[in-house]
Design an enzyme around this catalytic site. Structure first.
Site, mmCIF file in Angstrom:
data_model
loop_
_atom_site.group_PDB
_atom_site.id
_atom_site.type_symbol
_atom_site.label_atom_id
_atom_site.label_comp_id
_atom_site.label_asym_id
_atom_site.label_seq_id
_atom_site.Cartn_x
_atom_site.Cartn_y
_atom_site.Cartn_z
ATOM 1 N N ASP A 195 1.019 -1.355 -0.091
ATOM 2 C CA ASP A 195 0.252 0.192 0.267
ATOM 3 C C ASP A 195 0.742 1.042 -0.143
ATOM 4 O OD1 ASP A 195 -2.065 -1.533 0.021
ATOM 5 O OD2 ASP A 195 -2.162 -1.896 2.534
ATOM 6 N N GLN A 218 2.360 -6.872 -3.755
ATOM 7 C CA GLN A 218 2.714 -6.375 -1.808
ATOM 8 C C GLN A 218 4.393 -5.532 -1.839
ATOM 9 O OE1 GLN A 218 1.532 -9.432 -3.426
ATOM 10 N NE2 GLN A 218 -0.680 -8.495 -2.976
ATOM 11 N N GLY A 243 -4.441 -4.090 -4.110
ATOM 12 C CA GLY A 243 -5.284 -2.909 -4.202
ATOM 13 C C GLY A 243 -5.098 -1.685 -4.824
ATOM 14 N N HIS A 244 -4.720 -1.202 -5.465
ATOM 15 C CA HIS A 244 -4.570 0.310 -6.267
ATOM 16 C C HIS A 244 -6.017 0.961 -6.109
ATOM 17 C CE1 HIS A 244 -1.106 -1.917 -7.680
ATOM 18 N NE2 HIS A 244 -1.310 -2.919 -9.016
ATOM 19 N N LYS A 264 2.093 2.222 -5.321
ATOM 20 C CA LYS A 264 2.840 1.590 -6.326
ATOM 21 C C LYS A 264 2.096 1.605 -7.671
ATOM 22 C CE LYS A 264 3.227 -2.505 -4.471
ATOM 23 N NZ LYS A 264 2.878 -2.408 -2.817
HETATM 24 P P1 IMP Z 1 -2.355 -13.126 1.540
HETATM 25 O O1 IMP Z 1 -2.052 -12.097 0.004
HETATM 26 O O2 IMP Z 1 -4.215 -12.395 1.073
HETATM 27 O O3 IMP Z 1 -2.178 -14.436 1.669
HETATM 28 O O4 IMP Z 1 -2.287 -11.777 2.574
HETATM 29 C C1 IMP Z 1 -1.053 -12.134 3.537
HETATM 30 C C2 IMP Z 1 -0.379 -11.188 3.884
HETATM 31 O O5 IMP Z 1 -0.293 -9.846 2.706
HETATM 32 C C3 IMP Z 1 -1.828 -10.087 4.997
HETATM 33 O O6 IMP Z 1 -1.207 -10.099 5.612
HETATM 34 C C4 IMP Z 1 -2.134 -9.477 4.228
HETATM 35 O O7 IMP Z 1 -3.100 -8.624 4.529
HETATM 36 C C5 IMP Z 1 -0.635 -8.791 3.368
HETATM 37 N N1 IMP Z 1 -1.435 -8.364 2.549
HETATM 38 C C6 IMP Z 1 -1.289 -8.320 0.596
HETATM 39 N N2 IMP Z 1 -1.643 -7.895 -0.082
HETATM 40 C C7 IMP Z 1 -1.635 -6.367 0.185
HETATM 41 C C8 IMP Z 1 -1.651 -5.661 0.128
HETATM 42 O O8 IMP Z 1 -2.067 -4.939 -1.537
HETATM 43 N N3 IMP Z 1 -1.662 -4.500 0.925
HETATM 44 C C9 IMP Z 1 -1.047 -4.707 1.982
HETATM 45 N N4 IMP Z 1 -0.955 -5.798 2.341
HETATM 46 C C10 IMP Z 1 -1.153 -7.315 1.795
#
Ligand code: IMP
Length: 428
Positions: free
Chosen positions: A13, A223, A40-41, A16
């Site tokens: 977040d 991420q 999420g963008h 990007k």
């Molecule tokens: P997953 O990717 O859904 O398996 O989540 C694993 C961890 O990555 C969790 O702590 C999520 O909150 C974090 N996470 C996954 N995608 C994002 C993102 O785009 N931004 C921030 N945190 C993320």
């Protein structure tokens, strides 16, 4: 200057999407190489706001060819929902190309993600619940379903049967859930075949040819470094390679084609989900920063954890990714603070530690050693030249640059795509 990678420095977040979009005007290709619809963008263009989860943000720029690489896990329902939403707002999405080797996220991955989290209880990771971890687990376990499998019904059925044989045992016997029917999954996946067929391509070949022609390709990481499966705060991470090396393996280009590595870093820090976060704030200060920065997840709507800037993390990310340029976002969020604390090192078991500790439990217990910088009160959202920033804001950026070990080439001062200060061109 053809291959440019964009990666998050912190826990995601960082903004990007905005950086990709800034480059988008000058680039021909934007590739998503890892993750799925956990991202999420939010991209703001004029008065319009677009929230994208799966599609690369470059899809919003006319003239850019968006690509979903082999390293991505694709939820086909989400893919077509996002495409239809953009089509209905007049955005041309016909240039999208998807790797035939990308894996798909199915109903059973989403279900397993949720039930596994519940099963973990207090130890849960706080995933987005989108099925990301289980889909990557199947990929590594060699029981995943790839986009190309959709085009051969009998192969598809065999693979789904193989996966469900095992998963239904887990679901019914361990997690006390109903079994999932093979037909239900196969029919769902087949319902997308005709729509996806024209988009499927040998994206590795397409991208290598584009690089050979000298076209600018932007590799957009989902991420961030601290959520990377290898280099992040394991197990509180996502399940993919979110660092720059993933751009090569997740899109099928050689590492020597990645010319510039751009790290995106917020002027402070946020994190969603569980896991260590040394500079985390609580109480009123946290509420102030969260409100000021609108720190709520685009994907899940969750309130983000917030804290001060952490210089050792940026140094770590610079090293892991080979960052050549930093884009610092949301400097304007800090406006109004009398003093701005910055973490310069940690205290671990009574001792000063200058770098991210190699041991996760040390990182869990690390206390930030903070250095305070004078703040500013002027509205900086209209500033476009570094020299026009209040002196204290310039000093803050220069101090962070010094501590972080890489030049800060772009500074974000507001949500709009034009609200940036460019100190060094990212494309030259
Ligand atoms: P997953 O990717 O859904 O398996 O989540 C694993 C961890 O990555 C969790 O702590 C999520 O909150 C974090 N996470 C996954 N995608 C994002 C993102 O785009 N931004 C921030 N945190 C993320």
């Amino acid at each position: 200057m053809p291959g440019i990678v964009i990666v998050g420095v912190q826990w995601g977040d960082e903004g990007k999407g905005k950086a990709t979009d800034l480059l988008g005007e000058r680039t021909e290709w934007v590739v998503k190489f890892n993750g799925g619809n956990n991202a999420g963008h939010t991209v703001v263009i004029g008065d319009e706001k677009y929230a994208l989860h799966l599609l690369p943000s470059g899809i919003l720029s006319p003239g850019v060819n968006p690509v979903i690489g082999n390293g991505v896990v694709v939820d086909l329902g989400v893919l077509f929902e996002e495409l239809e939403a953009l089509d209905s707002r007049g955005i041309d999405t016909s240039r999208l190309r998807i790797s035939s080797s990308a894996h798909v996220i199915t109903h059973y991955h989403r279900t397993l993600d949720k039930v596994q989290e519940r099963f973990l209880g207090k130890r849960q990771i706080g995933t987005t619940g989108r099925g990301i971890g289980p889909a990557y687990a199947d990929k590594i376990n060699r029981m995943g379903i790839r986009i190309q499998d959709l085009f051969d019904e009998s192969i598809l059925r065999q693979k789904v049967e193989g996966a469900l044989d095992q998963k239904n045992h887990l679901l019914t016997k361990l997690f006390n859930r109903r079994a999932i029917e093979v037909d239900e999954i196969v029919e769902d996946l087949l319902s997308y075949v005709e729509r996806i067929r024209p988009m499927v391509a040998d994206t590795s070949l397409v991208l290598n040819e584009a690089l050979d022609r000298g076209e600018v390709v932007v590799f957009e990481g989902g991420q961030a470094t601290m959520l990377d499966i290898d280099h992040g705060t394991y197990p509180f991470v996502t399940s993919s390679t979110a660092t720059a090396a993933g751009a090569a393996s997740g899109s099928g280009v050689g590492p020597n084609r990645l010319d510039r590595i751009v790290g995106i870093v917020k002027a402070y820090t946020t994190r969603v989900g569980a896991g260590p976060f040394p500079t985390e704030l609580e109480g009123e200060e946290a509420d102030w920063l969260r409100e000021q920065g609108h720190e709520y997840g685009v994907t899940t709507g969750r309130a983000r954890r917030v804290g001060w800037y952490d210089a050792p993390i940026t140094r770590y990310a610079t090293r892991i990714n080979g960052v050549t340029d930093l884009v610092m976002t949301k400097l304007d969020t800090l406006t109004g603070l009398e003093r701005i604390p910055v973490c310069v090192a940690y205290e671990v078991n009574g001792e000063r530690v200058d770098e991210v500790p190699i041991n996760q439990s040390d990182f869990h217990h690390a206390k930030p050693i903070l250095e305070e910088h004078p703040g500013w009160t002027e509205d900086i959202t209209g500033v476009r030249d570094f020299a026009d920033l209040p002196q204290t804001a310039q000093d803050y950026v220069l101090a962070l640059e010094e501590m972080s070990g890489t030049r800060i080439s772009v500074i974000g001062v507001g949500p709009g795509r034009e609200q940036v200060i460019v100190r060094h061109d990212l494309v030259d």
